[in-house]
Design an enzyme around this catalytic site. Structure first.
Site, PDB file in Angstrom:
ATOM      1  N   ASP A  65      -2.642   3.051   3.715  1.00 31.71           N
ATOM      2  CA  ASP A  65      -2.087   2.252   4.806  1.00 31.71           C
ATOM      3  C   ASP A  65      -1.114   1.245   4.194  1.00 31.71           C
ATOM      4  O   ASP A  65      -1.393   0.710   3.128  1.00 31.71           O
ATOM      5  CB  ASP A  65      -3.254   1.512   5.494  1.00 31.71           C
ATOM      6  CG  ASP A  65      -2.923   1.023   6.882  1.00 31.71           C
ATOM      7  OD1 ASP A  65      -2.311   1.778   7.650  1.00 31.71           O
ATOM      8  OD2 ASP A  65      -3.299  -0.114   7.208  1.00 31.71           O
ATOM      9  N   TYR A  67       0.771  -2.236   3.267  1.00 37.48           N
ATOM     10  CA  TYR A  67       0.364  -3.641   3.258  1.00 37.48           C
ATOM     11  C   TYR A  67       0.672  -4.252   4.625  1.00 37.48           C
ATOM     12  O   TYR A  67       1.734  -3.989   5.208  1.00 37.48           O
ATOM     13  CB  TYR A  67       1.116  -4.414   2.180  1.00 37.48           C
ATOM     14  CG  TYR A  67       0.822  -3.983   0.758  1.00 37.48           C
ATOM     15  CD1 TYR A  67      -0.474  -3.876   0.287  1.00 37.48           C
ATOM     16  CD2 TYR A  67       1.876  -3.704  -0.132  1.00 37.48           C
ATOM     17  CE1 TYR A  67      -0.735  -3.505  -1.027  1.00 37.48           C
ATOM     18  CE2 TYR A  67       1.624  -3.340  -1.442  1.00 37.48           C
ATOM     19  CZ  TYR A  67       0.311  -3.232  -1.888  1.00 37.48           C
ATOM     20  OH  TYR A  67       0.054  -2.870  -3.180  1.00 37.48           O
ATOM     21  N   PHE A  78       1.803   1.027  -2.522  1.00 34.93           N
ATOM     22  CA  PHE A  78       1.370   0.048  -3.529  1.00 34.93           C
ATOM     23  C   PHE A  78       2.464  -0.929  -3.968  1.00 34.93           C
ATOM     24  O   PHE A  78       2.171  -1.926  -4.617  1.00 34.93           O
ATOM     25  CB  PHE A  78       0.774   0.737  -4.772  1.00 34.93           C
ATOM     26  CG  PHE A  78      -0.441   1.563  -4.474  1.00 34.93           C
ATOM     27  CD1 PHE A  78      -1.661   0.955  -4.221  1.00 34.93           C
ATOM     28  CD2 PHE A  78      -0.373   2.948  -4.421  1.00 34.93           C
ATOM     29  CE1 PHE A  78      -2.792   1.715  -3.936  1.00 34.93           C
ATOM     30  CE2 PHE A  78      -1.490   3.714  -4.138  1.00 34.93           C
ATOM     31  CZ  PHE A  78      -2.704   3.100  -3.890  1.00 34.93           C
ATOM     32  N   HIS A 187     -10.512   4.000  -6.099  1.00 32.65           N
ATOM     33  CA  HIS A 187      -9.312   3.292  -5.642  1.00 32.65           C
ATOM     34  C   HIS A 187      -9.169   1.979  -6.418  1.00 32.65           C
ATOM     35  O   HIS A 187     -10.159   1.370  -6.806  1.00 32.65           O
ATOM     36  CB  HIS A 187      -9.445   3.008  -4.141  1.00 32.65           C
ATOM     37  CG  HIS A 187      -8.171   2.596  -3.479  1.00 32.65           C
ATOM     38  ND1 HIS A 187      -7.720   1.292  -3.476  1.00 32.65           N
ATOM     39  CD2 HIS A 187      -7.252   3.315  -2.792  1.00 32.65           C
ATOM     40  CE1 HIS A 187      -6.578   1.234  -2.824  1.00 32.65           C
ATOM     41  NE2 HIS A 187      -6.260   2.439  -2.393  1.00 32.65           N
TER      42      HIS A 187
END
Length: 225
Positions: A65, A67, A78, A187
């Site tokens: 998803d 930020y 990321f 993760h």
């Protein structure tokens, strides 16, 4: 056609772009943007596909998803723009990069140099309502990005698929492991980094896989200039 994609992606995803669900997704996004702040900005929606054309994809780094805080998301999983503070997952990635390859964590979290080397930095969901994580889940993006994953799987040359966390690992069903390489671990988020991301050495493992398939390594260094 519901969306205008950059580079060679329209040809690669021609069948997917004709699917009716994309028109519904587009209408949903127009309604959301009229009522709420949505990230990333519309101009950055397909940045991952813009920075990494299909023919150049050597690595697919899958996020979940975007930020959701102000100014963070810009269309690459990321990554944040140079002036933006590093979110926790990115800090943990840089910590592991230092432990793995010895590169000191940069002040700059802008991961475009990775994308320019053939690392497709794809989120499974490409938009989010500000300050509401997973608010655009199950609206159609997953179907679209599964199509991107399947298209990359069809490449004749081996690709390294990087799957961090249980959500990403579910995408293994789209990957031909006889042809491609999967690098997986927990993760990098604070909730799970200590349960298998730290110490997993993903960056050197990706480069090893590239070497073994006759491809150049990725230079993982991010400069602050």
């Amino acid at each position: 056609m519901a969306f205008s994609l950059p580079n060679d992606w329209p040809h690669v995803l021609e069948a997917e772009l004709k699917q009716p669900y994309l028109q519904e997704l587009k209408m949903f996004l127009e309604e959301e943007r009229s009522r709420h702040v949505v990230y990333p900005p519309e101009s950055d929606l397909f940045s991952a596909l813009e920075w990494t054309p299909y023919q150049q994809v050597r690595v697919l780094l899958l996020g979940q998803d975007p930020y959701h805080n102000d100014g963070q998301a810009h269309g690459l999983s990321f990554s944040v723009r140079p002036e933006v503070a590093h979110p926790p997952s990115l800090r943990n990635m840089f910590k592991e990069l230092q432990d793995d390859l010895g590169y000191a964590p940069p002040k700059n979290g802008y991961l475009v140099p990775w994308a320019q080397q053939g690392v497709l930095m794809l989120n499974a969901v490409l938009t989010v309502r500000a300050h509401q994580p997973n608010s655009h889940k199950n609206k159609g993006w997953e179907r679209f990005t599964d199509g991107v994953i399947r298209a990359v799987n069809e490449k004749s040359e081996p690709v390294v698929f990087v799957l961090w966390g249980n959500y990403a690992k579910k995408k293994k069903k789209w990957i031909d492991t006889g042809k491609h390489i999967i690098v997986e671990s927990a993760h990098p988020s604070p909730l799970s980094a200590k349960r298998g991301f730290f110490g997993s050495r993903p960056f050197s493992r990706i480069n090893q896989a590239l070497r073994e398939t006759g491809q150049p390594e990725v230079d993982w260094r991010i400069t602050d200039s």
